[in-house]
Write a protein that holds these residues in place. Structure first.
Motif, PDB file in Angstrom:
ATOM      1  N   ASN A   1       0.792  -1.146   0.104  1.00  0.00           N
ATOM      2  CA  ASN A   1       0.207   0.122  -0.102  1.00  0.00           C
ATOM      3  C   ASN A   1       0.981   1.241   0.095  1.00  0.00           C
ATOM      4  O   ASN A   1       1.673   1.427   0.796  1.00  0.00           O
ATOM      5  CB  ASN A   1      -0.756   0.119   1.194  1.00  0.00           C
ATOM      6  CG  ASN A   1      -1.855  -1.278   1.221  1.00  0.00           C
ATOM      7  OD1 ASN A   1      -2.599  -1.463   0.100  1.00  0.00           O
ATOM      8  ND2 ASN A   1      -1.865  -1.893   2.428  1.00  0.00           N
ATOM      9  N   TYR A   2       0.588   2.376  -0.850  1.00  0.00           N
ATOM     10  CA  TYR A   2       1.263   3.283  -0.888  1.00  0.00           C
ATOM     11  C   TYR A   2       0.670   4.409  -1.527  1.00  0.00           C
ATOM     12  O   TYR A   2      -0.559   4.316  -2.333  1.00  0.00           O
ATOM     13  CB  TYR A   2       2.639   3.194  -1.878  1.00  0.00           C
ATOM     14  CG  TYR A   2       2.282   2.853  -3.171  1.00  0.00           C
ATOM     15  CD1 TYR A   2       2.898   3.699  -4.288  1.00  0.00           C
ATOM     16  CD2 TYR A   2       1.535   1.902  -3.814  1.00  0.00           C
ATOM     17  CE1 TYR A   2       2.664   3.599  -5.654  1.00  0.00           C
ATOM     18  CE2 TYR A   2       1.309   1.668  -5.104  1.00  0.00           C
ATOM     19  CZ  TYR A   2       1.936   2.714  -6.043  1.00  0.00           C
ATOM     20  OH  TYR A   2       1.866   2.508  -7.495  1.00  0.00           O
TER      21      TYR A   2
ATOM     22  N   GLN B   1      -1.673  16.029   3.845  1.00  0.00           N
ATOM     23  CA  GLN B   1      -0.446  14.941   3.865  1.00  0.00           C
ATOM     24  C   GLN B   1      -0.402  14.014   4.690  1.00  0.00           C
ATOM     25  O   GLN B   1      -0.376  12.604   4.575  1.00  0.00           O
ATOM     26  CB  GLN B   1       0.809  15.633   4.138  1.00  0.00           C
ATOM     27  CG  GLN B   1       2.067  14.705   4.046  1.00  0.00           C
ATOM     28  CD  GLN B   1       2.924  15.073   2.570  1.00  0.00           C
ATOM     29  OE1 GLN B   1       2.239  15.574   1.490  1.00  0.00           O
ATOM     30  NE2 GLN B   1       3.850  14.146   2.346  1.00  0.00           N
ATOM     31  N   ASN B   2      -0.759  14.401   6.057  1.00  0.00           N
ATOM     32  CA  ASN B   2      -0.956  13.365   7.130  1.00  0.00           C
ATOM     33  C   ASN B   2      -2.182  12.244   7.154  1.00  0.00           C
ATOM     34  O   ASN B   2      -2.136  11.037   7.317  1.00  0.00           O
ATOM     35  CB  ASN B   2      -1.004  13.931   8.493  1.00  0.00           C
ATOM     36  CG  ASN B   2       0.159  14.602   8.756  1.00  0.00           C
ATOM     37  OD1 ASN B   2       1.244  14.466   8.425  1.00  0.00           O
ATOM     38  ND2 ASN B   2       0.203  15.493   9.846  1.00  0.00           N
ATOM     39  N   MET B   3      -3.355  12.856   6.457  1.00  0.00           N
ATOM     40  CA  MET B   3      -4.461  11.911   6.222  1.00  0.00           C
ATOM     41  C   MET B   3      -3.939  10.784   5.025  1.00  0.00           C
ATOM     42  O   MET B   3      -4.009   9.609   5.070  1.00  0.00           O
ATOM     43  CB  MET B   3      -5.306  12.696   5.636  1.00  0.00           C
ATOM     44  CG  MET B   3      -6.739  11.951   5.250  1.00  0.00           C
ATOM     45  SD  MET B   3      -7.333  10.947   6.490  1.00  0.00           S
ATOM     46  CE  MET B   3      -8.122  12.529   7.535  1.00  0.00           C
ATOM     47  N   GLY B   4      -3.283  11.266   3.969  1.00  0.00           N
ATOM     48  CA  GLY B   4      -2.736  10.298   2.994  1.00  0.00           C
ATOM     49  C   GLY B   4      -1.824   9.182   3.696  1.00  0.00           C
ATOM     50  O   GLY B   4      -2.156   8.033   3.621  1.00  0.00           O
ATOM     51  N   ASN B   5      -0.983   9.528   4.657  1.00  0.00           N
ATOM     52  CA  ASN B   5      -0.224   8.904   5.244  1.00  0.00           C
ATOM     53  C   ASN B   5      -0.790   7.897   6.346  1.00  0.00           C
ATOM     54  O   ASN B   5      -0.476   6.781   6.535  1.00  0.00           O
ATOM     55  CB  ASN B   5       0.988   9.364   5.871  1.00  0.00           C
ATOM     56  CG  ASN B   5       1.880  10.327   5.275  1.00  0.00           C
ATOM     57  OD1 ASN B   5       2.159   9.830   4.060  1.00  0.00           O
ATOM     58  ND2 ASN B   5       2.545  11.120   5.834  1.00  0.00           N
ATOM     59  N   SER B   6      -2.079   8.660   6.879  1.00  0.00           N
ATOM     60  CA  SER B   6      -2.739   7.586   7.909  1.00  0.00           C
ATOM     61  C   SER B   6      -3.304   6.434   7.228  1.00  0.00           C
ATOM     62  O   SER B   6      -3.321   5.228   7.620  1.00  0.00           O
ATOM     63  CB  SER B   6      -3.990   8.501   8.539  1.00  0.00           C
ATOM     64  OG  SER B   6      -3.219   9.581   9.195  1.00  0.00           O
ATOM     65  N   LEU B   7      -3.832   6.650   5.867  1.00  0.00           N
ATOM     66  CA  LEU B   7      -4.520   5.821   5.137  1.00  0.00           C
ATOM     67  C   LEU B   7      -3.532   4.545   4.842  1.00  0.00           C
ATOM     68  O   LEU B   7      -3.779   3.242   4.827  1.00  0.00           O
ATOM     69  CB  LEU B   7      -5.030   6.314   3.848  1.00  0.00           C
ATOM     70  CG  LEU B   7      -6.561   7.087   3.947  1.00  0.00           C
ATOM     71  CD1 LEU B   7      -6.771   8.135   3.085  1.00  0.00           C
ATOM     72  CD2 LEU B   7      -7.694   6.542   4.729  1.00  0.00           C
ATOM     73  N   VAL B   8      -2.468   4.839   4.307  1.00  0.00           N
ATOM     74  CA  VAL B   8      -1.479   4.026   4.079  1.00  0.00           C
ATOM     75  C   VAL B   8      -0.750   2.858   5.275  1.00  0.00           C
ATOM     76  O   VAL B   8      -0.752   1.706   5.038  1.00  0.00           O
ATOM     77  CB  VAL B   8      -0.260   4.611   3.314  1.00  0.00           C
ATOM     78  CG1 VAL B   8       1.139   3.765   3.048  1.00  0.00           C
ATOM     79  CG2 VAL B   8      -0.598   5.388   1.939  1.00  0.00           C
ATOM     80  N   ILE B   9      -0.524   3.619   6.222  1.00  0.00           N
ATOM     81  CA  ILE B   9      -0.084   3.111   7.517  1.00  0.00           C
ATOM     82  C   ILE B   9      -1.152   2.278   8.083  1.00  0.00           C
ATOM     83  O   ILE B   9      -0.534   0.796   8.553  1.00  0.00           O
ATOM     84  CB  ILE B   9       0.570   4.058   8.456  1.00  0.00           C
ATOM     85  CG1 ILE B   9       1.738   4.873   7.791  1.00  0.00           C
ATOM     86  CG2 ILE B   9       1.160   3.149   9.494  1.00  0.00           C
ATOM     87  CD1 ILE B   9       2.721   3.948   7.411  1.00  0.00           C
ATOM     88  N   LEU B  10      -2.339   2.436   8.232  1.00  0.00           N
ATOM     89  CA  LEU B  10      -3.385   1.615   8.783  1.00  0.00           C
ATOM     90  C   LEU B  10      -4.015   0.820   8.060  1.00  0.00           C
ATOM     91  O   LEU B  10      -5.030   0.185   8.758  1.00  0.00           O
ATOM     92  CB  LEU B  10      -4.268   2.619   9.453  1.00  0.00           C
ATOM     93  CG  LEU B  10      -3.653   3.865  10.529  1.00  0.00           C
ATOM     94  CD1 LEU B  10      -4.795   4.670  11.233  1.00  0.00           C
ATOM     95  CD2 LEU B  10      -2.748   3.032  11.623  1.00  0.00           C
ATOM     96  N   ALA B  11      -3.625   0.606   6.767  1.00  0.00           N
ATOM     97  CA  ALA B  11      -4.377  -0.145   5.793  1.00  0.00           C
ATOM     98  C   ALA B  11      -3.852  -1.663   6.259  1.00  0.00           C
ATOM     99  O   ALA B  11      -2.510  -1.967   6.489  1.00  0.00           O
ATOM    100  CB  ALA B  11      -4.092   0.137   4.304  1.00  0.00           C
ATOM    101  N   GLN B  12      -4.712  -2.491   5.809  1.00  0.00           N
ATOM    102  CA  GLN B  12      -4.282  -4.107   5.868  1.00  0.00           C
ATOM    103  C   GLN B  12      -3.191  -4.472   4.703  1.00  0.00           C
ATOM    104  O   GLN B  12      -3.492  -3.806   3.713  1.00  0.00           O
ATOM    105  CB  GLN B  12      -5.385  -5.005   5.751  1.00  0.00           C
ATOM    106  CG  GLN B  12      -6.499  -4.948   7.073  1.00  0.00           C
ATOM    107  CD  GLN B  12      -5.719  -5.108   8.536  1.00  0.00           C
ATOM    108  OE1 GLN B  12      -5.102  -5.998   8.781  1.00  0.00           O
ATOM    109  NE2 GLN B  12      -5.979  -4.412   9.316  1.00  0.00           N
TER     110      GLN B  12
END
Length: 882
Positions: free
Chosen positions: A650-651, A681-692
């Protein structure tokens, strides 16, 4: 399988001179041989598939003959390729012809000279050459050792060159081979290998080969001075290989012999950080001059290593290095490199910066190195001295240094193309066995759908280079994984072979856990191999269920908005879930019903990504219908395509295309405040880091990295690719990027780069970096963000706020089950504070990591008995507290 076995029997019979049986087609006799002298064919539309079988296009009723040197050999019709072969689907309907007298010796001799097909009875038809890759595999494919190996104080040197008329080993004390000595090599007709032995006094000398070979493109025999494709070290600029033994202690940094890399057992526990060796330290004043931009910088105490240590402490597991094997594009000697000088006084939107860089772009120290020259040796420009084995020691020390920081080393490997083919200066393989290593089109021309000269890893000996090289990097450099560039251009079976061979390496014997090496790649489906045209590809769909990861473009496009390579203004400003779609319209979008519908559609795509894009996962779509991801569309393909979370990489950003910050610079309204830009920017990073699945972070993504809107910075130098790991400098406004990949939006970029509202300061950079560390820590602490199986995701993950009446820009994800640990994540990608009715709200509390955050907005999160309040553009994570 039946057809393949049948081919083997036919070929064996031909070698023995025994009549073959079992073919149903009848042969068309040749009335008379052609008497015209042999001419050089303009193309190669015929295919020599087995010693006694050739595929050649012709009309029914016409005859053909093979012309090989002075021999003219009639061919007998034998049906079509598809009647006999499974492994050439793109040739299935082509007529197949048999050579009646195809002894191994005869065919081998023919292949050392000109071969062509002539048609008999076709008015105006011209001869065509032969593509010989398959027949060389049939005759000579083997797994015998190649390269230079030191055994019992003697160098064993072997080169596979079955079509060569002679090969001479040349050695020299001088790395540029100006003076050299020749050594005879013996040819093994069974394997196609030329070999020689030297005593160990030749250790550290340089070597190469003089290969006398027929080159069809030239129509003549030439002698090529070539390097050894299996060489593990080179003189500067890869002029010659060097006879070094990787097992020699003098090539090992202190502690290497005892170094063991015990890798995480579960791939889902890993988080990848994509980094270029030069980007890491080229601009860091704390790094000594001689180490800047090289392997040695990873061993010191500097801004970069301290930053990586913080990320590792939070939960980062691996640094993915852009290609580090020997490449063609960088002068390796520092005295030969040119740099643009100090450009700091030029205006932020000037054309001058790129003009200065453009003048020296092919002579400076920077390139992404996706142009592999040799596969077994480290790139010399990153070493303190490219002349000698320093690159080997320093590369190994880099791996150890990253390990001390708590990080593995993933290598970016590029086996889909070479920088050149034929007799070109940077061609290696094609000069040794012309016509074998590269994938050819229907005319015999080298295909270049990957941007350079495509390699045919479906050929056995090219596949061997791929597998053998990766064994060397895993065993002798103890890396932690591999990322395949354009993996879809390889056979699925080749990647599985790599996985299985690597799994044979053990921690006890080899110093690395082979079974736990991470393997992933770009599973894109395009080019001459698209849709399994030539073989079953290693694409996204085909790799599902293998445990090998592919990049999740579904997640990327939904988070960013638009297509990955959008350039025109309308396209680059197309918004996504984490770039203001519907919530923060820019000058080319609005908050109308169409935008709302698109926001709901992309929110469903984000939900799919958060669920790891697991095939079979289902939830209520924006239209109110519960659908499986298999039935949801992504550009004509299913939205769900993986079977296990580890298969989803995921990226939101990578080295290609605009950085996440630059993408948002295009998409968010220009009047967006600096603080709010950080939150998006932090929202995009949140989605990537917290995805399965496995998160993938572009280096500097957590620091608001900018490349001043450069879409393709592969050759834009340190100037446009600069990162400040101290967090003091943002580097927005480095000048206008080069026109080649940015011309459409140049006029707009000129205005934007001069806009100070887009230049971030240390305060904004620090908040973005802290947010990333918080997310990594939360992921590391909570196993529910790292589920091991697709079944687990289907059972333990669900979404609130779905269907047609959902709040646009809001995703509520629940993880866990009643009576067990539970997590709620609220992604509020709106500009409004949102109150969520939640009957069980009193049972949850803000995650301790976020409760301790310096983010002032998290301090306003509110929880009461029946609701949760989350501020605008905020990701809030709640743990069950009772």
């Amino acid at each position: 399988m039946v057809k393949t076995m049948r081919v083997a029997r036919l070929a064996s019979a031909a070698f023995l001179g025994i009549a073959t049986i079992g073919c149903t087609a009848t042969a068309t006799p040749i009335d008379a041989p052609l008497s015209a002298p042999m001419v050089q064919p303009a193309d190669a539309r015929a295919h020599w598939l087995a010693p006694d079988l050739i595929a050649a296009p012709t009309s029914q009723g016409h005859s053909i003959q093979l012309v090989a040197g002075n021999d003219i050999v009639p061919l007998q019709r034998a049906g079509t390729v598809g009647d006999t072969f499974d492994e050439f689907p793109h040739l299935a309907d082509m007529p197949l012809w048999r050579i009646e007298d195809a002894s191994r010796e005869r065919v081998a001799e023919w292949l050392k000279g000109p071969v062509m097909i002539e048609h008999f009875g076709l008015v105006g038809d011209i001869p065509t050459g032969l593509q010989i890759g398959p027949v060389l595999d049939a005759l000579y494919a083997n797994d015998e050792p190649l390269g230079a190996r030191l055994i019992d104080n003697e160098w064993h040197i072997a080169l596979w060159a079955p079509t060569a008329r002679s090969v001479r080993l040349v050695t020299s004390m001088d790395g540029d081979m100006r003076s050299s000595s020749g050594h005879a090599m013996a040819f093994d007709a069974a394997t196609g290998i030329w070999s020689a032995r030297l005593d160990d006094s030749y250790t550290d000398l340089f070597y190469g080969f003089d290969v006398e070979v027929y080159v069809p493109a030239l129509g003549e025999v030439v002698t090529n001075r070539v390097t050894d494709p299996y060489a593990v070290n080179f003189s500067p600029d890869s002029v010659a290989g060097q006879l070094v033994d990787l097992a020699n202690p003098r090539l090992m940094p202190t502690g290497w012999g005892a170094f063991r890399r015990d890798l995480p057992e579960h791939p889902e526990d890993r988080v990848i950080y994509e980094l270029h060796v030069r980007d890491f330290s080229a601009s860091d004043p704390e790094v000594p001059d001689m180490l800047r931009g090289g392997y040695g910088a990873f061993a010191g105490d500097n801004a970069g290593t301290r930053h990586l240590a913080r990320l590792a402490e939070a939960g980062l597991s691996d640094v993915h290095l852009l290609p580090t094997n020997d490449c063609a594009s960088i002068p390796e000697k520092k005295e030969d490199q040119r740099e643009p000088g100090d450009l700091t006084d030029l205006p932020a939107n000037s054309e001058a910066q790129q003009a200065h860089i453009g003048e020296i772009a092919d002579r400076d120290s920077f390139n992404w190195c996706y142009d592999p020259l040799h596969y077994f040796a480290p790139e010399g420009s990153y070493a303190t001295n490219p002349d000698g084995p320093a690159r080997i020691r320093e590369f190994r020390n880099m791996v150890m240094s990253l390990d001390r920081l708590g990080l593995g080393t993933v290598l970016d490997v590029v086996f889909n193309h070479a920088p050149a083919s034929g007799q070109a200066d940077k061609s290696v393989l094609d000069k040794i066995v012309p016509g074998y290593y590269h994938r050819l089109d229907e005319t015999g021309a080298v295909t270049n759908s990957t941007c350079c000269s495509n390699l045919a890893t479906e050929r056995h000996m090219m596949e061997r280079i791929l597998i053998d090289a990766m064994i060397v990097w895993a065993r002798d450099y103890k890396v932690s994984g591999f990322r395949f560039d354009l993996m879809g251009h390889h056979e699925r079976e080749s990647i599985l072979k790599v996985r299985d061979r690597l799994a044979e390496l053990t921690l006890e014997e080899h110093g690395v856990d082979g079974k736990d090496l991470l393997i992933y790649g770009e599973g894109w489906n395009f080019g001459e191999v698209a849709n399994d045209a030539r073989f079953v590809q290693a694409t996204q769909a085909n790799m599902a269920g293998t445990g090998i990861g592919t990049f999740n473009d579904r997640m990327r496009d939904a988070v960013r908005g638009g297509a990955y390579n959008s350039k025109a203004e309308q396209a680059v400003r197309t918004q996504g879930f984490a770039s203001g779609l519907y919530a923060a319209p820019n000058r080319m979008t609005s908050a109308d019903p169409a935008a709302r519908a698109e926001a709901l559609r992309l929110a469903d795509h984000v939900r799919a990504g958060l669920a790891g894009s697991i095939a079979g996962f289902a939830f209520a779509n924006a239209d109110g219908v519960i659908r499986s991801l298999d039935d949801m569309d992504y550009n004509g393909a299913p939205l769900g395509y993986v079977r296990d979370p580890q298969e989803a990489i995921n990226y939101a950003a990578a080295h290609d295309n605009p950085t996440l910050f630059d993408s948002n610079a295009w998409k968010l309204p220009l009047e967006t405040s600096k603080e709010e830009r950080v939150r998006w920017q932090n929202m995009g990073n949140s989605l990537v880091i917290l995805a399965q699945g496995i998160p993938f972070i572009h280096a500097g993504q957590e620091l608001l990295r900018t490349k001043s809107l450069d879409h393709n910075s592969y050759n834009s130098g340190d100037w446009f690719n600069r990162i400040d790991f101290s967090g003091r400098e943002h580097w927005w406004g480095r000048g206008l990027a080069h026109r080649a990949d940015n011309e459409v939006d140049w006029p707009i970029a000129r205005q934007m780069l001069a806009d100070e509202r887009l230049a971030m300061g240390p305060e904004q950079i620090a908040r973005a970096a802290a947010h990333m560390e918080e997310l990594l820590a939360i992921r590391n602490q909570e196993p529910l963000f790292r589920m091991r199986t697709g079944t687990g995701v289907k059972e333990l993950l669900r979404f609130d706020n779905t269907g047609p009446d959902q709040v646009p820009g809001l995703i509520v994800m629940r993880l866990g089950s009643e009576g067990d640990e539970q997590v709620i994540v609220v992604f509020n990608a709106t500009r409004e504070r949102i109150t969520l009715p939640m009957a069980d709200a009193r049972r949850f509390a803000l995650h301790p990591v976020q409760a301790a955050s310096d983010d002032p907005m998290l301090g306003t999160v509110a929880i009461d008995a029946e609701s949760i309040e989350v501020p605008a553009v905020t990701t809030a994570i709640f743990l069950r507290a009772d």
